[in-house]
Design a protein around this motif. Structure first.
Motif, PDB file in Angstrom:
ATOM      1  N   PRO A 150       0.782  -1.240   0.000  1.00 22.48           N
ATOM      2  CA  PRO A 150       0.000   0.000   0.000  1.00 22.48           C
ATOM      3  C   PRO A 150       0.811   1.285   0.000  1.00 22.48           C
ATOM      4  N   VAL A 151       2.057   1.265   0.506  1.00 17.53           N
ATOM      5  CA  VAL A 151       2.834   2.507   0.499  1.00 17.53           C
ATOM      6  C   VAL A 151       3.757   2.614  -0.707  1.00 17.53           C
ATOM      7  N   ALA A 152       3.716   1.620  -1.614  1.00 19.72           N
ATOM      8  CA  ALA A 152       4.607   1.647  -2.784  1.00 19.72           C
ATOM      9  C   ALA A 152       4.397   2.910  -3.605  1.00 19.72           C
ATOM     10  N   VAL A 153       3.143   3.271  -3.841  1.00 18.90           N
ATOM     11  CA  VAL A 153       2.876   4.450  -4.662  1.00 18.90           C
ATOM     12  C   VAL A 153       3.308   5.723  -3.952  1.00 18.90           C
ATOM     13  N   ASP A 154       3.155   5.777  -2.633  1.00 15.62           N
ATOM     14  CA  ASP A 154       3.580   6.967  -1.886  1.00 15.62           C
ATOM     15  C   ASP A 154       5.092   7.151  -1.966  1.00 15.62           C
ATOM     16  N   PHE A 155       5.822   6.051  -1.878  1.00 19.08           N
ATOM     17  CA  PHE A 155       7.277   6.139  -1.994  1.00 19.08           C
ATOM     18  C   PHE A 155       7.684   6.581  -3.396  1.00 19.08           C
ATOM     19  N   LEU A 156       7.151   5.924  -4.408  1.00 15.49           N
ATOM     20  CA  LEU A 156       7.547   6.245  -5.775  1.00 15.49           C
ATOM     21  C   LEU A 156       7.130   7.656  -6.169  1.00 15.49           C
ATOM     22  N   ALA A 157       6.015   8.136  -5.613  1.00 17.59           N
ATOM     23  CA  ALA A 157       5.544   9.483  -5.947  1.00 17.59           C
ATOM     24  C   ALA A 157       6.548  10.555  -5.525  1.00 17.59           C
ATOM     25  N   GLY A 187       2.090  -6.845 -10.791  1.00 21.22           N
ATOM     26  CA  GLY A 187       2.685  -7.568  -9.687  1.00 21.22           C
ATOM     27  C   GLY A 187       1.922  -8.848  -9.425  1.00 21.22           C
ATOM     28  N   TYR A 188       2.406  -9.614  -8.460  1.00 19.14           N
ATOM     29  CA  TYR A 188       1.870 -10.947  -8.206  1.00 19.14           C
ATOM     30  C   TYR A 188       1.517 -11.077  -6.726  1.00 19.14           C
ATOM     31  N   THR A 189       0.842 -10.042  -6.200  1.00 21.00           N
ATOM     32  CA  THR A 189       0.590 -10.018  -4.765  1.00 21.00           C
ATOM     33  C   THR A 189      -0.860  -9.707  -4.410  1.00 21.00           C
ATOM     34  N   GLY A 190      -1.630  -9.160  -5.349  1.00 22.06           N
ATOM     35  CA  GLY A 190      -2.969  -8.708  -5.031  1.00 22.06           C
ATOM     36  C   GLY A 190      -3.002  -7.320  -4.442  1.00 22.06           C
ATOM     37  N   GLU A 191      -1.820  -6.721  -4.239  1.00 23.54           N
ATOM     38  CA  GLU A 191      -1.725  -5.360  -3.726  1.00 23.54           C
ATOM     39  C   GLU A 191      -1.473  -4.384  -4.876  1.00 23.54           C
ATOM     40  N   ARG A 192      -1.637  -3.104  -4.581  1.00 22.89           N
ATOM     41  CA  ARG A 192      -1.177  -2.096  -5.520  1.00 22.89           C
ATOM     42  C   ARG A 192       0.345  -2.147  -5.511  1.00 22.89           C
ATOM     43  N   GLY A 193       0.922  -2.396  -6.673  1.00 24.31           N
ATOM     44  CA  GLY A 193       2.369  -2.549  -6.728  1.00 24.31           C
ATOM     45  C   GLY A 193       2.928  -2.212  -8.085  1.00 24.31           C
ATOM     46  N   TYR A 194       4.253  -2.214  -8.157  1.00 21.66           N
ATOM     47  CA  TYR A 194       4.957  -1.784  -9.361  1.00 21.66           C
ATOM     48  C   TYR A 194       6.162  -2.685  -9.594  1.00 21.66           C
ATOM     49  N   GLU A 195       6.378  -3.019 -10.852  1.00 21.54           N
ATOM     50  CA  GLU A 195       7.590  -3.719 -11.251  1.00 21.54           C
ATOM     51  C   GLU A 195       8.515  -2.718 -11.922  1.00 21.54           C
ATOM     52  N   ILE A 196       9.777  -2.775 -11.549  1.00 27.91           N
ATOM     53  CA  ILE A 196      10.780  -1.835 -12.030  1.00 27.91           C
ATOM     54  C   ILE A 196      11.780  -2.613 -12.877  1.00 27.91           C
ATOM     55  N   PHE A 197      11.763  -2.358 -14.181  1.00 28.15           N
ATOM     56  CA  PHE A 197      12.680  -3.014 -15.106  1.00 28.15           C
ATOM     57  C   PHE A 197      13.859  -2.083 -15.354  1.00 28.15           C
ATOM     58  N   CYS A 198      15.058  -2.621 -15.192  1.00 22.59           N
ATOM     59  CA  CYS A 198      16.250  -1.777 -15.355  1.00 22.59           C
ATOM     60  C   CYS A 198      17.437  -2.627 -15.774  1.00 22.59           C
ATOM     61  N   LYS A 199      18.521  -1.974 -16.149  1.00 19.68           N
ATOM     62  CA  LYS A 199      19.732  -2.665 -16.563  1.00 19.68           C
ATOM     63  C   LYS A 199      20.395  -3.335 -15.364  1.00 19.68           C
ATOM     64  N   ASP A 366      -9.466  -9.188  -0.572  1.00 20.65           N
ATOM     65  CA  ASP A 366      -9.877  -8.169  -1.531  1.00 20.65           C
ATOM     66  C   ASP A 366     -10.595  -8.787  -2.735  1.00 20.65           C
ATOM     67  N   PRO A 367     -11.729  -9.443  -2.511  1.00 18.75           N
ATOM     68  CA  PRO A 367     -12.416 -10.135  -3.611  1.00 18.75           C
ATOM     69  C   PRO A 367     -12.829  -9.239  -4.768  1.00 18.75           C
ATOM     70  N   ASP A 368     -13.021  -7.959  -4.522  1.00 21.39           N
ATOM     71  CA  ASP A 368     -13.384  -7.038  -5.611  1.00 21.39           C
ATOM     72  C   ASP A 368     -12.175  -6.425  -6.301  1.00 21.39           C
ATOM     73  N   LYS A 369     -10.971  -6.816  -5.846  1.00 21.62           N
ATOM     74  CA  LYS A 369      -9.711  -6.344  -6.444  1.00 21.62           C
ATOM     75  C   LYS A 369      -9.591  -4.824  -6.442  1.00 21.62           C
ATOM     76  N   LYS A 370     -10.132  -4.200  -5.410  1.00 23.09           N
ATOM     77  CA  LYS A 370     -10.115  -2.744  -5.338  1.00 23.09           C
ATOM     78  C   LYS A 370      -8.720  -2.195  -5.064  1.00 23.09           C
ATOM     79  N   LYS A 371      -7.895  -2.963  -4.343  1.00 20.09           N
ATOM     80  CA  LYS A 371      -6.565  -2.441  -3.964  1.00 20.09           C
ATOM     81  C   LYS A 371      -5.673  -2.271  -5.192  1.00 20.09           C
ATOM     82  N   ARG A 372      -5.643  -3.304  -6.023  1.00 22.11           N
ATOM     83  CA  ARG A 372      -4.695  -3.258  -7.150  1.00 22.11           C
ATOM     84  C   ARG A 372      -5.096  -2.262  -8.228  1.00 22.11           C
ATOM     85  N   ILE A 373      -6.384  -1.896  -8.282  1.00 21.92           N
ATOM     86  CA  ILE A 373      -6.837  -0.970  -9.338  1.00 21.92           C
ATOM     87  C   ILE A 373      -7.125   0.424  -8.789  1.00 21.92           C
TER      88      ILE A 373
END
Length: 376
Positions: A150-157, A187-199, A366-373
């Motif tokens: 849940p805090v991933a977006v706050d950190f990245l912001a 992501g593969y967690t059911g949470e709001r998340g981000y994958e970071i692709f880099c070299k 989170d059966p309605d998948k509200k967190k990830r969207i």
């Protein structure tokens, strides 16, 4: 490690955290750290965890025939993708049976990146590309670290402008800590998340910076095995552990239908032409089992392979168990007889545990998948 032929640039960091780098998909992977795996699970559910998922196979398909190649190979309407959009897709064999799932990213005109797990879809695509105008590049220089919670977006912001506006299953090219990255809201967690692709040369700096700067927000390194707990709660299948490759039917070849796995939603509306399509549609209504949830009494975790019983008859098998300290629930994903794929059927678990249980709809969390969207 005997089968590992791929190396994560973060390997030494994982060893410093206590990992022995067990093989997954040809890469030494941090399945565990010295810390309890429940700490990783709880961080992702309540704060955020940073995980190295570079063991996923990242393959670029570029050229005039790239779209048609993926259109036939996957169950999704690839023509609807545009640069910056991705989609979760499945792949079937000619018998209409599941062989792989993947995420297809449109990275530009006639350019796609497909991220595979451990199925055989990559090999099938390689064979299918022969003779077509499409270049295929297996890219292990590209690393993938996943910041989930849940805090991933706050950190990245704090570091990336516009990240809050990035929709689910979209990606953007940007910079993080001065290094070029592609950030995907997946992501593969059911949470709001981000994958970071880099070299590979940049992943160490990015990994260290996230953990250092995110420590005050509760961000910690997360062990790969936390995914087993998260996926049970969020109904995320893991090939081949939930499949008949691991739980075979007697006198039948391995292979499950999308109807049985609950993945029929991955067939795009009105799409009727793809590998295995005729068998796929013919097999609707002929399910031999269903993937379903099990909620166990007590506070102990079952084991893979524990069986499910009702009225003196085996009615299923557990493919992945989990116990959550957060919810104090013992849960499992299971392959159950079709008649038991309904909420609240009384059953008994036998094997490592002998306890009452009930069948339970998926996902548990989170059966309605509200967190990830979620937006904003």
């Amino acid at each position: 490690m005997a089968n590992s032929w791929r190396i994560s640039a973060l390997a030494d960091r994982h060893r410093a955290l206590g990992s022995e780098l067990e093989d997954w998909n040809g890469m030494g992977t941090a399945w565990t750290y010295d810390s309890d795996v429940s700490e990783s699970h709880e961080a992702i559910r309540t704060k955020a965890g940073l995980m190295d998922v570079s063991g996923l196979k990242k393959v670029h398909y570029v050229g005039p025939h790239a779209e048609s190649l993926l259109e036939y190979a996957t169950t999704r309407d690839i023509s609807k993708l545009y640069p910056g959009k991705s989609v979760y897709a499945t792949m079937l064999n000619e018998q209409g049976k599941f062989i792989d799932d993947c995420i297809v990213y449109c990275t530009g005109p006639n350019a796609y990146m497909v991220v595979h797990g451990t199925g055989t879809g990559h090999e099938m695509l390689i064979r299918s590309a022969q003779g077509r105008q499409v270049a295929v590049l297996f890219d292990d220089d590209l690393h993938d670290i996943s910041l989930q919670g849940p805090v991933a977006v706050d950190f990245l912001a704090e570091h990336i402008e516009g990240i809050r506006d990035l929709p689910y299953f979209h990606h953007m090219q940007t910079k993080l800590f001065g290094r070029p990255v592609m950030i995907s809201r997946t992501g593969y967690t059911g949470e709001r998340g981000y994958e970071i692709f880099c070299k590979a040369n940049d992943v160490g700096l990015i990994w260290d910076s996230i953990l250092e700067k995110g420590a005050s927000m509760g961000i910690i390194p997360a062990a790969f095995s936390a995914l087993d707990m998260l996926r049970v709660e969020s109904y995320l299948l893991f090939y081949p552990y939930d499949n008949s490759e691991m739980h075979p039917f007697e006198n039948e070849a391995a292979g499950d239908t999308l109807w049985e796995l609950g993945l029929d939603f991955t067939v795009s509306k009105d799409k009727t032409e793809f590998r295995g399509c005729y068998e796929h549609f013919r097999l609707q209504g002929k399910e031999r089992f269903k993937i379903f949830g099990v909620l166990l009494e007590g506070h102990k975790e079952a084991e893979i392979g524990d069986t499910l019983w009702a009225d003196g008859k085996q009615v299923g098998v557990i493919t992945q168990p989990a116990y959550s300290r957060l919810t104090e629930k013992s849960m499992a994903i299971a392959r159950v007889d079709v008649d038991f794929a309904a909420q609240g059927k009384a059953i008994e678990v036998k094997g490592s545990l002998n306890v009452p249980a009930i069948t339970h709809t998926l996902p548990f969390d989170d059966p309605d998948k509200k967190k990830r969207i979620a937006k904003g």
